[in-house]
Design a protein around this motif. Structure first.
Motif, PDB file in Angstrom:
ATOM      1  N   MET A 265       1.028  -1.316   0.188  1.00 36.90           N
ATOM      2  CA  MET A 265       0.170   0.082  -0.093  1.00 36.90           C
ATOM      3  C   MET A 265       0.871   1.123   0.390  1.00 36.90           C
ATOM      4  O   MET A 265       0.655   2.462   0.717  1.00 36.90           O
ATOM      5  CB  MET A 265      -0.984  -0.575   1.166  1.00 36.90           C
ATOM      6  N   GLN A 266       1.534   1.328  -1.215  1.00 40.68           N
ATOM      7  CA  GLN A 266       2.674   2.392  -0.801  1.00 40.68           C
ATOM      8  C   GLN A 266       2.219   3.829  -1.078  1.00 40.68           C
ATOM      9  O   GLN A 266       2.665   4.555  -1.272  1.00 40.68           O
ATOM     10  CB  GLN A 266       4.260   2.279  -1.709  1.00 40.68           C
TER      11      GLN A 266
ATOM     12  N   VAL B 154      -0.615   6.655  -1.819  1.00 40.89           N
ATOM     13  CA  VAL B 154      -1.221   7.498  -1.281  1.00 40.89           C
ATOM     14  C   VAL B 154      -1.688   8.725  -1.983  1.00 40.89           C
ATOM     15  O   VAL B 154      -1.864   9.081  -2.779  1.00 40.89           O
ATOM     16  CB  VAL B 154      -0.733   7.885   0.463  1.00 40.89           C
TER      17      VAL B 154
ATOM     18  N   ALA C  15       5.196   7.836   4.889  1.00 42.18           N
ATOM     19  CA  ALA C  15       4.263   8.669   4.697  1.00 42.18           C
ATOM     20  C   ALA C  15       4.146  10.080   4.583  1.00 42.18           C
ATOM     21  O   ALA C  15       5.299  10.813   4.176  1.00 42.18           O
ATOM     22  CB  ALA C  15       3.581   9.208   6.099  1.00 42.18           C
TER      23      ALA C  15
ATOM     24  N   GLN D 273      -2.848   8.446   7.908  1.00 43.64           N
ATOM     25  CA  GLN D 273      -3.078   8.322   6.582  1.00 43.64           C
ATOM     26  C   GLN D 273      -3.277   6.808   5.625  1.00 43.64           C
ATOM     27  O   GLN D 273      -2.937   6.216   5.077  1.00 43.64           O
ATOM     28  CB  GLN D 273      -2.024   8.197   5.803  1.00 43.64           C
ATOM     29  N   GLY D 274      -4.244   6.291   6.381  1.00 42.05           N
ATOM     30  CA  GLY D 274      -4.705   4.466   6.681  1.00 42.05           C
ATOM     31  C   GLY D 274      -3.177   4.037   7.288  1.00 42.05           C
ATOM     32  O   GLY D 274      -2.688   3.796   7.670  1.00 42.05           O
TER      33      GLY D 274
ATOM     34  N   LEU E  64      -8.025   0.862   3.741  1.00 36.63           N
ATOM     35  CA  LEU E  64      -7.634   1.909   2.930  1.00 36.63           C
ATOM     36  C   LEU E  64      -7.863   3.148   2.570  1.00 36.63           C
ATOM     37  O   LEU E  64      -7.338   3.664   1.629  1.00 36.63           O
ATOM     38  CB  LEU E  64      -7.270   0.656   1.417  1.00 36.63           C
TER      39      LEU E  64
ATOM     40  N   ARG F  44      -5.697   4.341  -0.157  1.00 37.58           N
ATOM     41  CA  ARG F  44      -4.424   3.568  -0.064  1.00 37.58           C
ATOM     42  C   ARG F  44      -4.371   2.918  -0.893  1.00 37.58           C
ATOM     43  O   ARG F  44      -5.401   1.974  -1.115  1.00 37.58           O
ATOM     44  CB  ARG F  44      -3.794   3.593   1.519  1.00 37.58           C
TER      45      ARG F  44
ATOM     46  N   SER G 213      -0.764   4.615  -7.840  1.00 37.39           N
ATOM     47  CA  SER G 213      -1.545   5.646  -7.653  1.00 37.39           C
ATOM     48  C   SER G 213      -3.122   5.128  -8.294  1.00 37.39           C
ATOM     49  O   SER G 213      -3.962   6.224  -7.907  1.00 37.39           O
ATOM     50  CB  SER G 213      -0.676   6.898  -8.629  1.00 37.39           C
TER      51      SER G 213
ATOM     52  N   ALA H   5      -4.513   4.060  -5.339  1.00 38.19           N
ATOM     53  CA  ALA H   5      -5.526   4.983  -4.186  1.00 38.19           C
ATOM     54  C   ALA H   5      -6.359   5.751  -4.166  1.00 38.19           C
ATOM     55  O   ALA H   5      -6.862   5.674  -3.275  1.00 38.19           O
ATOM     56  CB  ALA H   5      -3.306   5.595  -3.780  1.00 38.19           C
TER      57      ALA H   5
ATOM     58  N   PHE I 116      -0.039   3.606   8.723  1.00 36.33           N
ATOM     59  CA  PHE I 116       0.712   2.591   7.497  1.00 36.33           C
ATOM     60  C   PHE I 116       1.614   2.535   8.117  1.00 36.33           C
ATOM     61  O   PHE I 116       3.201   2.045   7.755  1.00 36.33           O
ATOM     62  CB  PHE I 116       0.440   3.156   6.294  1.00 36.33           C
ATOM     63  N   ASP I 117       2.513   3.843   8.427  1.00 36.47           N
ATOM     64  CA  ASP I 117       3.726   4.662   8.518  1.00 36.47           C
ATOM     65  C   ASP I 117       4.541   4.537  10.339  1.00 36.47           C
ATOM     66  O   ASP I 117       5.548   5.163  10.367  1.00 36.47           O
ATOM     67  CB  ASP I 117       4.096   6.531   8.448  1.00 36.47           C
TER      68      ASP I 117
END
Length: 450
Positions: free
Chosen positions: A1-2, A4, A73, A81-82, A116, A133, A137, A140, A384-385
């Motif tokens: 899920m890289q 955002v 992030a 951010q998810g 997500l 996410r 892209s 996301a 996620f971060d």
């Protein structure tokens, strides 16, 4: 899920937006009173995790696996951010201390989901950010558009909760307080938090989300939250942060803000000021607070760099709709290789609602209270971060659904020390419970569109 994606939208009140999603399993809201700059609403997760008492999996390993390895992030986006969000029930602490605690029927030790898509509410700039996410892209952006669409869902008709609540008998609670005081004076423990219980049912057609919406208007709190599970729901109007982890200059900073010390609000300005000043001057309340500060310093020290743990703020007065509190702050830097999940493991359950020494206080609590389940656990978000934030589930109502609607239970506790007076501690639980009780018993709808 890289990847955002962010899509901005005009402001609406987060509790009002949540009402349209609130009946969906795994709908969640983390609602600030506005002093905290962000609130979040999420639903429709892509994965869930529920661990009952008899589930042999390690809950902390399972939580870390669900979140996955930390990802960068977007520095321009909201703090969350998810990621994973949900409930850590009080008896999750039994997975740490192995005391053989009984469980509250129906409630898991851990219930969380990976989101997500979510909505972030920027209280300072009065805007909403739809977040998505994905692996790229395009994915996301699709998830962000999904979240944006929630703003178009029609809110259901609000129904007054209308609960008829019955408290456990006052003499039973006062007897429990007296027993704890005796055990403190005998040297078994220094402090314990003992809770009192109220039970009832919502009026026909009323929903747990109606309670949250009313609280958001009448008695906003910095760490209010809502979680809908299959057949269960949770509404919390908590003023208390449990633990937070945030990245700064390449290190992970940890913080907790334990609350200990309570006084009721006054009927007029002069009485209110007098109550606040008496709380600030109370040796009993300051000592009670300091015990938990020391406990939390010890807990953070298990996973923080040696010498980094400090208490930069002690006994600050914070005032809410019905009570004043003394609040302290304990901070530290996580040691290299340690994560937010490690911090959760090291500190759970919260010291402010157990006592000191923590393990023995938990044993005393188990002797005198029914299983706590969601009460005095934590609602949390794990990004996620790797960032993390959580609240202590005080000022909380738990709901169970059956063919006739929703039953409800709420609890409020008091921290007991050697000179605690049973009747005064009972009155303290009533002051703490008053805003939530008013919202539950309301016969006139307070839910409005923001």
């Amino acid at each position: 899920m890289q990847a955002v994606a962010f899509i901005e939208a005009p402001w609406r009140e987060p509790a009002a937006v949540l009402t349209a999603l609130a009946e969906e399993p795994w709908a969640i809201g983390l609602i600030s009173d506005g002093d905290g700059p962000w609130s979040y609403v999420a639903a429709r997760p892509d994965a869930t995790l529920t661990l009952a008492a008899d589930d042999p999996r390690d809950p902390f390993e399972a939580l870390a696996a669900l979140a996955g390895p930390p990802l960068p992030a977007d520095p321009e986006g909201p703090p969350f951010q998810g990621g994973v969000a949900g409930l850590a029930g009080y008896e999750l602490g039994d997975r740490v201390e192995h005391l053989g605690l009984p469980r509250l029927s129906g409630w898991p030790d851990l219930a969380c989901a990976r989101y997500l898509a979510l909505l972030a509410f920027d209280h300072r700039r009065r805007r909403i950010v739809a977040i998505g996410r994905g692996s790229d892209s395009e994915e996301a952006r699709t998830w962000a558009a999904e979240a944006l669409g929630w703003l178009s869902l029609p809110p259901p008709r609000a129904i007054a909760p209308g609960a008829d609540l019955e408290a456990d008998p006052p003499h039973e609670y006062e007897a429990a307080v007296a027993e704890v005081v005796a055990r403190i004076r005998s040297g078994e423990i220094f402090q314990a938090n003992i809770a009192r219980r109220w039970r009832g049912r919502l009026a026909a057609g009323a929903r747990p989300a109606d309670v949250l919406d009313g609280l958001a208007i009448a008695s906003p709190a910095p760490f209010a939250s809502y979680l809908r599970l299959p057949g269960l729901a949770l509404v919390s109007n908590s003023p208390e942060r449990f633990v937070e982890v945030r990245a700064q200059d390449g290190v992970l900073l940890a913080e907790t803000r334990p609350i200990k010390g309570t006084a009721p609000r006054g009927a007029d300005l002069a009485q209110d000021r007098a109550n606040a000043e008496a709380l600030l001057a109370s040796a009993k309340d300051r000592a009670e607070n300091l015990m938990i500060v020391d406990l939390m310093r010890n807990d953070l020290g298990r996973v923080c760099e040696v010498g980094s743990v400090a208490a930069p703020a002690l006994f600050r007065l914070e005032s809410f709709a019905n009570v004043h509190h003394l609040v302290s702050k304990v901070t530290g830097r996580l040691a290299e290789g340690r994560t937010a999940v490690d911090l959760l493991h090291a500190t759970f359950p919260p010291g402010s609602i157990t006592g000191a020494p923590k393990v023995q206080a938990m044993k005393v609590i188990a002797d005198l209270e029914p299983p706590r389940g969601p009460f005095f656990g934590a609602m949390f978000r794990l990004g996620f971060d790797g960032g993390f934030d959580s609240s202590v589930l005080i000022r909380t109502a738990a709901f169970a659904q059956d063919a006739d609607g929703w039953s409800v239970e709420m609890r409020a506790g008091a921290g007991l020390v050697a000179d605690s007076d049973p009747a005064a501690e009972r009155r303290e639980t009533e002051a703490k419970a008053s805003a939530l009780r008013t919202a539950l018993e309301s016969r006139a709808s307070a839910a409005t569109e923001g």
